[in-house]
Design an enzyme around this catalytic site. Sequence first.
Site, PDB file in Angstrom:
ATOM      1  N   GLU A   1       0.852  -1.194   0.000  1.00 34.05           N
ATOM      2  CA  GLU A   1       0.000   0.000   0.000  1.00 34.05           C
ATOM      3  C   GLU A   1       0.890   1.247   0.000  1.00 34.05           C
ATOM      4  O   GLU A   1       2.040   1.206   0.446  1.00 34.05           O
ATOM      5  CB  GLU A   1      -0.900  -0.087   1.242  1.00 34.05           C
ATOM      6  N   ASP A   2       0.363   2.342  -0.511  1.00 35.61           N
ATOM      7  CA  ASP A   2       1.133   3.588  -0.525  1.00 35.61           C
ATOM      8  C   ASP A   2       1.161   4.251   0.853  1.00 35.61           C
ATOM      9  O   ASP A   2       2.206   4.688   1.322  1.00 35.61           O
ATOM     10  CB  ASP A   2       0.589   4.566  -1.588  1.00 35.61           C
TER      11      ASP A   2
ATOM     12  N   ASP B   1      -3.385   5.586   6.632  1.00 38.26           N
ATOM     13  CA  ASP B   1      -3.799   6.838   7.261  1.00 38.26           C
ATOM     14  C   ASP B   1      -4.701   6.475   8.444  1.00 38.26           C
ATOM     15  O   ASP B   1      -4.202   6.196   9.527  1.00 38.26           O
ATOM     16  CB  ASP B   1      -4.500   7.662   6.176  1.00 38.26           C
TER      17      ASP B   1
ATOM     18  N   PHE C   1      -0.956  16.240   4.075  1.00 43.35           N
ATOM     19  CA  PHE C   1      -1.438  15.614   2.842  1.00 43.35           C
ATOM     20  C   PHE C   1      -0.276  15.532   1.854  1.00 43.35           C
ATOM     21  O   PHE C   1       0.267  16.548   1.437  1.00 43.35           O
ATOM     22  CB  PHE C   1      -2.601  16.412   2.247  1.00 43.35           C
TER      23      PHE C   1
ATOM     24  N   ARG D   1       0.919  11.949  -9.429  1.00 43.72           N
ATOM     25  CA  ARG D   1       1.352  10.564  -9.176  1.00 43.72           C
ATOM     26  C   ARG D   1       2.746  10.319  -9.755  1.00 43.72           C
ATOM     27  O   ARG D   1       3.504   9.503  -9.252  1.00 43.72           O
ATOM     28  CB  ARG D   1       0.388   9.571  -9.823  1.00 43.72           C
TER      29      ARG D   1
END
Length: 177
Positions: A100-101, A104, A153, A166
């Site tokens: 996963e990136d 959160d 963010f 991206r």
Amino acid sequence: MQFHEREVAVLIGEEALQARIRALGVEIARDYQGKELTVLAVLKGAVFFATDLARSVDLPLTMDFLGVSSYQGGTETTGEVRITSDVTKPMAGKDILVVEDIIDTGLTMKFLLENLRARQPASVKVCTLLEKPTRARTKIEIDYKGFVIEDKFVVGYGLDFADRFRNLPFIGVMKGR
Ligand code: 5GP
């Protein structure tokens, strides 16, 4: 001037990112020695990370992709996740590494792990490039972690803002946010 410079400031540079990914690859190769690893990348954000990571793992492995979309309630996820594109092969009996990136709130990964475990794989481990622990709303056991970051963010290296940024080779933060 590069296209992003007005809007994005570097948080984790390309070299630091790639060095950390190489180290994770070495660790994963050591842990999965003798096993047949399935690298399961979560679309779309984790694709950049997963392909670099896979290149750093000196083992035979297969890759698969799982598309998910989290329902947003205001600015954050409601925890209700929809599978938008499923894997191409059965996961039963496989040694799966979910890539996963960012974790959160953790709600997306919680859903994914429950969904995957129901398919009876041999094992499931979690690898995330980034973690924002201050935002966690559920406990996720993270087996491999790139970097812990503050509650900002971030964009770049797979992570988007309105589907842009991206393709940046580094992790950045949006200026003025
Ligand atoms: P969760 O809150 O369920 O752990 O994360 C859900 C998803 O929100 C992540 O997979 C990622 O797509 C997105 N997300 C969370 N934090 C950030 C961030 O800082 N930047 C970007 N671009 N996406 C984020």
